[in-house]
Write an enzyme that holds these catalytic residues in place. Structure first.
Site, mmCIF file in Angstrom:
data_model
loop_
_atom_site.group_PDB
_atom_site.id
_atom_site.type_symbol
_atom_site.label_atom_id
_atom_site.label_comp_id
_atom_site.label_asym_id
_atom_site.label_seq_id
_atom_site.Cartn_x
_atom_site.Cartn_y
_atom_site.Cartn_z
ATOM 1 N N GLU A 274 41.105 40.390 31.470
ATOM 2 C CA GLU A 274 40.755 40.877 32.812
ATOM 3 C C GLU A 274 41.319 42.277 33.059
ATOM 4 O OE1 GLU A 274 41.998 37.635 35.436
ATOM 5 O OE2 GLU A 274 40.105 36.613 35.047
ATOM 6 N N ASP A 347 39.285 27.732 33.728
ATOM 7 C CA ASP A 347 40.166 28.370 34.695
ATOM 8 C C ASP A 347 40.491 27.481 35.887
ATOM 9 O OD1 ASP A 347 41.680 30.231 35.977
ATOM 10 O OD2 ASP A 347 40.033 31.506 36.600
ATOM 11 N N GLU A 375 43.898 27.752 44.231
ATOM 12 C CA GLU A 375 42.851 28.775 44.160
ATOM 13 C C GLU A 375 41.462 28.146 44.209
ATOM 14 O OE1 GLU A 375 43.013 31.209 40.626
ATOM 15 O OE2 GLU A 375 41.090 32.168 41.067
HETATM 16 O O1 GCW Z 1 42.133 32.235 37.804
HETATM 17 C C1 GCW Z 1 42.065 33.579 37.524
HETATM 18 C C2 GCW Z 1 42.365 34.190 38.849
HETATM 19 C C3 GCW Z 1 43.057 35.518 38.753
HETATM 20 C C4 GCW Z 1 44.251 35.373 37.818
HETATM 21 C C5 GCW Z 1 43.750 34.945 36.452
HETATM 22 C C6 GCW Z 1 44.873 34.699 35.463
HETATM 23 C C7 GCW Z 1 46.389 36.427 37.933
HETATM 24 O O2 GCW Z 1 41.192 34.272 39.601
HETATM 25 O O3 GCW Z 1 43.454 35.878 40.050
HETATM 26 O O4 GCW Z 1 45.008 36.540 37.735
HETATM 27 O O5 GCW Z 1 43.040 33.744 36.559
HETATM 28 O O6 GCW Z 1 45.272 33.550 35.337
HETATM 29 O O7 GCW Z 1 45.340 35.621 34.842
#
Ligand code: GCW
Length: 680
Positions: A274, A347, A375
């Protein structure tokens, strides 16, 4: 209910609580699960000459909170080595209790164990012995240096960086104590999307202050680091892990850190994910990057937790990517590196199968990363007790096959710490499970309720049972109204709160968009990961692989995760997949309504401010559950072209209306509650 009935109920409760010595009125959440005090008459005797800060904390905790009828605690540090740093033994000798440990931390954990038993009125067994399953039991804060918290729903960061190190919030100590009381012994203070500034001399001074406060509680400090820190902080021209100048930079940094914090724990790294920098920017592997940091920390006993949350497009199926990138590196990591793997392959979805990377790297240390912050489970508005979700992971991954557990914290500076008052149970449960993954969700919840919600006394047993039932089902309820049968990632873009199965964002990565995951078409629904599809099932060991690969043997809770399932596919219930889907959403909404009724039954037994707070959130949850059901069913119906089953209530919204509004969330306290009318 008539007045007379009400009076009788109140009388029954009061009577039961008066005769029970354990009855305590808990606060609205500020005191967490440590709100109870004892009479302070108990004596604590040590077999050491001088009390360290940790032993003093243990003594004070026991003296001020012990509610049992033993009058003396005899503490010895002469326990066997096999108890390790954290273990302890307890012997009940009638009027006295012996607590034996090999190390002062074992004493602290032993005291909190006794207090837990005492508050719930449990008998202290004649003998018990506890040694934690993992040496590392960590919280990960996704806190930014500007005070915001990524995916945080409980206010701002607890860390007041501007004020540190000169001014210190009393909550730092309270935080450390709460962690110690559930066995959490490590904290990563900052977001994995890490600012290089955390390693500047200025910030390290602030970190040192926190480490000093946490130390007596056995809570070690770790930091997330940005792989390009040498470039950002000291203008090096590269962060290439094989460059000697870069290696030197990290060695010097490690020396500086340990000069300030001799027991510093180590680094957590999100690399090449990311947009974060990493060794692959220089054609180097994850192992080369991790080992370079590990070598810098090794002389001081520090570790590197290297995250496997990567999904560069080496395969069209995101669920396969972490495995493909990491599995070939098995055996290449130094001994002070641990690969930190999210519980599932994508995720933190409301339900995921376990990540197949677990168990696939026998020569590499691995740890699990759970998400305590919600989240993808309704933020701080929805009730979701998460122990059952984490237990599900341990049903598939033997707890002995991993080295440690981390939880992404749900903590902020809200007075009640976690936004949703009942979400404190998730912080608590994470700690308890990281100590002992064999504990059941019920056992943990029962302890938490006794210590923080409803003080145990005869009159409250029924209310406690109702609340237990409500909370134990709550995660499954969220799954039902959000993403049943293995659906996943059909959240609104960005904030991940409401549903947006129709979402299209021009230019966005396809694997950030719901359609990539649900694949609805006229044939059916779900992602085909069987051998005829992406073959992600091949990453799982036999016999699970074959079980998942076959649409008829795949567990139904994962059906749409692994298969593109025809709308008419016959489910175990005898219903078609479409009908089953409708029923699941319906069940989710009804259960959300039932939660409100269950909570109502606790009105007289819990703190009134806390009661009203939860009441409001449960109301929002019902509204959102309905929203989810309508959005998903009306949207999928465009593909299934099937009517709603007769026993499923019809949607109350229209698809047009639902598409107009991106169900998002602002601060829960704001007058607009959680509805954001954002048109794209
Ligand atoms: O779940 C995703 C999230 C991001 C997060 C990423 C990660 C910290 O949307 O906000 O970043 O994973 O775990 O690195």
């Amino acid at each position: 209910m008539t007045d007379a009935m009400l009076r009788r109920i109140i009388f029954a409760i009061l009577f039961a609580c008066i005769v029970s010595p354990a009855a305590v009125a808990y606060s609205s959440g500020e005191g967490l699960w440590l709100d109870h005090g004892g009479e302070g008459v108990v004596e604590v005797k040590f077999d050491v000459r001088k009390l360290t800060p940790t032993l003093t904390e243990a003594r004070n905790a026991f003296r001020s909170r012990w509610t049992g009828d033993h009058w003396r605690l005899n503490v010895s540090l002469k326990g066997p080595k096999s108890l390790g740093r954290d273990g302890f033994e307890i012997r009940n000798r009638g009027e006295e209790i012996d607590l034996v440990a090999h190390h002062e931390l074992g004493v602290l954990y032993g005291v909190y164990h006794l207090l837990r038993l005492g508050v719930s009125g449990q008998t202290i067994p004649d003998y018990l012995r506890e040694v934690p399953a993992y040496d590392l039991r960590m919280l990960n804060h996704w806190d930014n240096l500007d005070g915001t918290v990524e995916r945080g729903y409980a206010g701002s960061s607890l860390w007041k960086w501007e004020d540190l190190p000169d001014s210190v919030s009393p909550r730092y100590e309270a935080y450390a104590r709460a962690n110690a009381s559930v066995g959490i012994n490590g904290t990563v203070l900052n977001n994995v999307n890490a600012s290089p500034r955390i390693l500047s001399a200025d910030y390290l001074g602030k970190v040192k202050k926190l480490a000093d406060i946490f130390r007596p509680f056995g809570l070690k400090v770790y930091l997330s680091v940005n792989f390009a820190s040498p470039m950002a902080l000291d203008s090096l021209s590269t962060a290439d892990p094989l460059d000697p100048a870069v290696q030197k930079w990290w060695q010097r940094k490690a020396r500086e850190i340990y000069g300030l914090i001799p027991d510093f724990g180590g680094f957590l790294v999100k690399a090449n994910s990311e947009g974060q920098p990493g060794p692959m920017d220089y054609g180097r592997s994850h192992a080369e990057g991790a080992n370079m940091l590990a070598k810098a920390l090794r002389p001081y006993g520090g570790i590197v937790m290297w995250r496997s949350f990567v999904y560069s497009p080496i395969d069209a199926d995101r669920a396969k990517q972490a495995y493909m990138e990491f599995q070939p590196l098995d055996g290449k990591f130094d001994s002070n590196v641990i690969i930190q793997i999210k519980n599932g392959p994508i995720d933190f979805q409301p339900r995921e199968p376990y990540s197949p990377l677990f168990g696939a790297m026998p020569h590499t240390q691995q740890m699990v990363e759970f998400q305590v912050t919600q989240e993808y489970l309704g933020h701080a508005n929805h009730l979701a007790y998460l122990a059952p979700m984490w237990k599900e992971f341990f049903d598939y991954v033997p707890s002995t096959s991993i080295k440690a557990a981390a939880g992404v914290a749900n903590i902020g500076d809200d007075p009640n710490w976690t936004g949703h008052p009942l979400a404190q149970a998730n912080w608590y449960a994470f700690g308890r499970l990281a100590w002992n993954p064999q504990l059941t969700s019920d056992e943990i919840l029962s302890e938490w309720i006794d210590q923080s919600l409803v003080s145990p006394c005869e009159g409250t047993a029924e209310v406690k049972n109702t609340l237990m039932g409500m909370m134990l089902k709550s995660r499954e309820t969220v799954v039902d109204y959000m993403m049943p049968l293995g659906l996943h990632h059909i959240f609104a873009f960005g904030h991940h709160y409401g549903p947006e199965p129709w979402c299209d964002v021009p230019g966005a990565r396809p694997d950030w968009l719901p359609k990539y995951y649900h694949r609805a078409d006229s044939e059916g629904l779900g992602f085909d990961r069987s051998p005829s599809g992406s073959d992600a099932v091949s990453q799982y060991p036999e016999p699970l692989r074959s079980q998942l690969a076959d649409i008829d043997t795949c567990p139904e809770e994962f059906l749409l995760w692994f298969h593109h399932v025809p709308w008419d596919h016959k489910m175990k219930s005898g219903r078609t997949m479409w009908d089953e889907l409708c029923h699941a959403y319906e069940r989710g909404v009804s259960q959300a309504v039932r939660q409100q009724r269950a909570w109502e039954s606790a009105r007289l037994d819990v703190d009134s401010v806390l009661f009203a707070d939860v009441e409001r959130r449960l109301m929002t949850q019902v509204r959102d559950a309905q929203w989810w059901k309508d959005a998903c069913l009306l949207y999928f119906q465009q593909y299934s072209l099937k009517p709603f089953p007769a026993d499923v209530t019809l949607p109350v919204h229209t698809l047009e209306e639902l598409r107009e509004v991106n169900l998002g969330i602002t601060n829960f306290e704001s007058p607009s509650a959680s509805l954001l009318n954002t048109k794209r």
